[in-house]
Design an enzyme around this catalytic site. Structure first.
Site, PDB file in Angstrom:
ATOM      1  N   HIS A   1     -21.627  18.416 -88.140  1.00 19.39           N
ATOM      2  CA  HIS A   1     -21.828  19.503 -87.400  1.00 19.39           C
ATOM      3  C   HIS A   1     -22.951  19.670 -87.226  1.00 19.39           C
ATOM      4  CE1 HIS A   1     -21.997  23.536 -87.791  1.00 19.39           C
ATOM      5  NE2 HIS A   1     -22.674  24.290 -88.224  1.00 19.39           N
TER       6      HIS A   1
ATOM      7  N   ASP B   1     -17.284  24.772 -84.644  1.00 19.81           N
ATOM      8  CA  ASP B   1     -17.964  23.537 -82.680  1.00 19.81           C
ATOM      9  C   ASP B   1     -16.808  23.536 -82.102  1.00 19.81           C
ATOM     10  OD1 ASP B   1     -20.275  22.247 -84.537  1.00 19.81           O
ATOM     11  OD2 ASP B   1     -19.330  23.053 -85.478  1.00 19.81           O
TER      12      ASP B   1
ATOM     13  N   ARG C   1     -30.336  21.575 -88.777  1.00 24.01           N
ATOM     14  CA  ARG C   1     -29.718  22.059 -90.653  1.00 24.01           C
ATOM     15  C   ARG C   1     -30.276  21.484 -90.472  1.00 24.01           C
ATOM     16  NH1 ARG C   1     -25.664  22.788 -86.221  1.00 24.01           N
ATOM     17  NH2 ARG C   1     -24.999  24.869 -85.670  1.00 24.01           N
TER      18      ARG C   1
ATOM     19  N   ARG D   1     -16.107  26.693 -80.893  1.00 25.72           N
ATOM     20  CA  ARG D   1     -16.750  27.031 -79.644  1.00 25.72           C
ATOM     21  C   ARG D   1     -16.627  26.750 -78.015  1.00 25.72           C
ATOM     22  NH1 ARG D   1     -21.717  26.699 -83.467  1.00 25.72           N
ATOM     23  NH2 ARG D   1     -22.056  28.957 -83.462  1.00 25.72           N
TER      24      ARG D   1
HETATM   25  P1  NAD Z   1     -28.113  34.304 -96.194  1.00 25.06           P
HETATM   26  O1  NAD Z   1     -29.541  34.102 -97.178  1.00 25.06           O
HETATM   27  O2  NAD Z   1     -27.833  35.139 -96.459  1.00 25.06           O
HETATM   28  O3  NAD Z   1     -27.876  34.404 -97.859  1.00 25.06           O
HETATM   29  C1  NAD Z   1     -28.036  32.772 -99.044  1.00 25.06           C
HETATM   30  C2  NAD Z   1     -26.665  33.677-100.173  1.00 25.06           C
HETATM   31  O4  NAD Z   1     -27.350  32.085-101.359  1.00 25.06           O
HETATM   32  C3  NAD Z   1     -28.597  34.619-100.887  1.00 25.06           C
HETATM   33  O5  NAD Z   1     -27.404  35.428-101.498  1.00 25.06           O
HETATM   34  C4  NAD Z   1     -29.101  33.755-102.344  1.00 25.06           C
HETATM   35  O6  NAD Z   1     -29.421  34.358-103.260  1.00 25.06           O
HETATM   36  C5  NAD Z   1     -28.142  33.115-102.774  1.00 25.06           C
HETATM   37  N1  NAD Z   1     -28.086  32.042-103.482  1.00 25.06           N
HETATM   38  C6  NAD Z   1     -29.178  30.815-103.338  1.00 25.06           C
HETATM   39  N2  NAD Z   1     -29.441  29.984-104.083  1.00 25.06           N
HETATM   40  C7  NAD Z   1     -28.484  30.048-104.916  1.00 25.06           C
HETATM   41  C8  NAD Z   1     -28.222  29.351-105.978  1.00 25.06           C
HETATM   42  N3  NAD Z   1     -28.349  28.457-106.506  1.00 25.06           N
HETATM   43  N4  NAD Z   1     -27.298  29.779-106.359  1.00 25.06           N
HETATM   44  C9  NAD Z   1     -26.092  30.997-105.984  1.00 25.06           C
HETATM   45  N5  NAD Z   1     -26.378  31.696-105.109  1.00 25.06           N
HETATM   46  C10 NAD Z   1     -27.703  31.127-104.434  1.00 25.06           C
HETATM   47  O7  NAD Z   1     -27.792  33.409 -95.471  1.00 25.06           O
HETATM   48  P2  NAD Z   1     -26.728  32.801 -95.002  1.00 25.06           P
HETATM   49  O8  NAD Z   1     -26.652  32.850 -93.771  1.00 25.06           O
HETATM   50  O9  NAD Z   1     -25.617  33.525 -96.146  1.00 25.06           O
HETATM   51  O10 NAD Z   1     -26.062  31.250 -94.803  1.00 25.06           O
HETATM   52  C11 NAD Z   1     -25.692  30.606 -96.302  1.00 25.06           C
HETATM   53  C12 NAD Z   1     -25.626  29.260 -95.467  1.00 25.06           C
HETATM   54  O11 NAD Z   1     -24.414  28.858 -94.402  1.00 25.06           O
HETATM   55  C13 NAD Z   1     -26.625  28.664 -95.008  1.00 25.06           C
HETATM   56  O12 NAD Z   1     -27.258  27.135 -95.635  1.00 25.06           O
HETATM   57  C14 NAD Z   1     -26.624  28.163 -93.406  1.00 25.06           C
HETATM   58  O13 NAD Z   1     -27.028  27.105 -92.367  1.00 25.06           O
HETATM   59  C15 NAD Z   1     -25.035  27.954 -93.720  1.00 25.06           C
HETATM   60  N6  NAD Z   1     -23.939  28.389 -92.221  1.00 25.06           N
HETATM   61  C16 NAD Z   1     -22.881  27.462 -92.384  1.00 25.06           C
HETATM   62  C17 NAD Z   1     -22.088  27.158 -90.850  1.00 25.06           C
HETATM   63  C18 NAD Z   1     -21.311  26.173 -91.072  1.00 25.06           C
HETATM   64  O14 NAD Z   1     -20.501  26.102 -89.609  1.00 25.06           O
HETATM   65  N7  NAD Z   1     -20.821  25.295 -92.077  1.00 25.06           N
HETATM   66  C19 NAD Z   1     -22.249  28.469 -90.600  1.00 25.06           C
HETATM   67  C20 NAD Z   1     -23.535  29.595 -90.098  1.00 25.06           C
HETATM   68  C21 NAD Z   1     -23.975  29.319 -91.993  1.00 25.06           C
END
Ligand code: NAD
Length: 315
Positions: free
Chosen positions: A177, A150, A90, A153
Site C-alpha cells: 500500500h 487502492d 508512508r 480507487r
Molecule cells: P490522527 O493523528 O488523526 O489519529 C491518530 C490517533 O492515534 C490520535 O488520536 C493519537 O492520540 C493516537 N495515538 C498515538 N499513539 C498512540 C498510542 N500509543 N496508543 C493509543 N493511541 C495512540 O491520524 P489519522 O489520520 O487517524 O491516521 C492514523 C493512521 O492511519 C496514520 O498512520 C495514517 O497514515 C494511517 N492511514 C492509513 C490508511 C490506509 O489505507 N492504511 C489510510 C489513511 C490513513
C-alpha cells in the site's frame, strides 16, 4: 455470530478511527464498539459525538475503554500512530509507528485469543508484519487493510473512464500500500470480459497511455489528498467497514488485504496484499492468480522493497 455478540475495539480514535466508527455504526453490524486512545479527552469527545447519533441508527453500544476490552473482542482495529505530512512517503513513518505498534501489541498480546487484528496505521504492510511477529498469532488473524483502498480507487478510476458503475468493475491492486504497488491489469474485468478484450471492443481510448495514466493516478491519490486537506479518512473508513463486514458476517469475500506471505507468489516472510478470501477467522485462503511477467516482477520488487524497510527497523 449474533450482532449482539460482535464486539470491536478500535485503538486510535483520530480521524481514521472515528470516521471508521461513524461508517460502521450505520451498518448495524456491531453490538459494541470500544475506542481506546492515549489522548483521553479526544476519545471521550469522539464517543460523545458518535453517541449523539444513536437515535438515528440501529442500537449499538459505543464507549471509551482500555486494552482489557480486547480480551473478548471479535475484531481489534489499530489506527493509532503518526500520519503522513505533505511530501512524506508512508515508509518514512516506519520507525516511529513501529515503536507505537510494538508497545500496543505488548498490551494486547495475552488477550483476544480468537480476535482478528486489522492494522490500518501506516506503513500498513510493515506494521502488519511487526504486529504478527510481536503477537505470535496465526498469520490469518493479523491482517492489514493493505490495498483494499487502492483497489477501490482503481475501480473508481476505471469506472469513471469507461462510464460503468464501479461495482461492475473487478480490479485489484497488489503489493505494497504505497509507491511500489502493482495495478494488476491482467486480472481486471468488466461485465465478465477481461479488460484487454473489453478495450478492443470499446476502442474508446489509447489504451496504453490511459493505463499508465490510471495506474499513476491510483498510486498517487493519497499524496494529492494529503496535499489539499492534510489527511485521508473517509474512503479508508468505508474500506475498513467493508473488511469488517467480511469478518463479522463470515462473508468469504475476496479482498486485497495484507498478510505475511509464506511462498505464495514466490514471496516469503514479508507482508503485502494479494487477493484473499476473508471471513470470520480472517484470511481463509490466498488466491494465487496467474499474473503477467511484468506484474510478477513488479510484485517481487515491491516485496524486496518492503523487506528492506523491515530490515532497517530498530525494534
Ligand atoms: P490522527 O493523528 O488523526 O489519529 C491518530 C490517533 O492515534 C490520535 O488520536 C493519537 O492520540 C493516537 N495515538 C498515538 N499513539 C498512540 C498510542 N500509543 N496508543 C493509543 N493511541 C495512540 O491520524 P489519522 O489520520 O487517524 O491516521 C492514523 C493512521 O492511519 C496514520 O498512520 C495514517 O497514515 C494511517 N492511514 C492509513 C490508511 C490506509 O489505507 N492504511 C489510510 C489513511 C490513513
Amino acid at each position: 455470530m449474533q450482532k449482539q455478540q460482535r464486539k470491536l475495539v478500535v485503538i486510535g480514535a483520530g480521524s481514521v478511527g472515528a470516521t471508521y466508527v461513524y461508517a460502521l455504526m450505520q451498518t448495524g453490524l456491531a453490538g459494541e464498539i470500544v475506542l481506546v486512545d492515549i489522548d483521553q479527552k479526544r476519545v471521550e469527545g469522539e464517543v460523545m459525538d458518535l453517541e449523539h447519533g444513536l437515535a438515528f441508527v440501529q442500537p449499538v453500544n459505543i464507549r471509551a475503554g482500555s486494552y482489557s476490552d480486547c480480551a473478548d473482542a471479535n475484531l481489534v482495529i489499530i489506527t493509532a500512530g503518526a500520519k503522513q505530512v505533505p511530501g512524506q512517503s508512508r515508509l518514512e513513518l516506519a520507525q516511529r509507528n513501529a515503536e507505537i505498534i510494538e508497545s500496543i501489541c505488548g498490551q494486547i498480546e495475552k488477550s483476544s485469543p480468537n480476535a482478528v487484528l486489522l492494522m490500518v496505521t501506516n506503513p500498513v504492510d510493515v506494521l502488519t508484519y511487526v504486529a504478527q511477529r510481536r503477537l505470535g498469532w496465526p498469520r490469518r488473524r493479523v491482517i492489514g487493510s493493505g490495498t483494499v483502498l487502492d483497489s477501490a480507487r482503481f475501480r473508481l478510476m476505471l469506472s469513471q473512464h469507461c462510464g460503468i458503475d464501479a461495482r461492475n468493475v473487478h480490479a485489484y491492486v497488489l503489493g505494497e500500500h504505497g509507491d511500489s504497488e502493482v495495478a494488476a491489469w491482467s486480472m481486471t474485468h468488466i461485465a465478465g470480459i477481461s479488460i484487454r478484450d473489453y478495450c478492443s471492443i470499446c476502442q474508446g481510448c489509447d489504451s496504453k497511455k490511459t493505463r499508465e495514466d490510471i495506474t499513476r493516478r491510483v498510486r498517487d491519490s493519497a499524496y494529492h489528498i494529503i496535499d489539499y486537506k492534510g489527511s485521508t479518512y473517509y474512503a479508508i473508513g468505508l474500506a475498513m467497514a467493508r473488511i469488517s463486514s467480511a469478518i463479522l458476517r463470515n462473508e468469504h469475500s475476496i479482498l486485497t488485504v495484507s498478510l505475511v506471505l509464506q511462498g505464495e507468489y514466490g514471496i516469503d516472510n514479508v507482508c503485502l496484499s494479494v487477493p484473499c478470501v476473508v471471513g470470520e477467522g480472517g484470511v481463509e485462503r490466498i488466491i494465487t492468480a496467474p499474473l503477467s511477467k511484468a506484474e510478477q516482477a513488479n510484485l517481487e520488487a515491491s516485496a524486496k522493497m518492503l523487506r528492506g524497510a523491515l530490515d532497517s527497523l530498530r525494534i
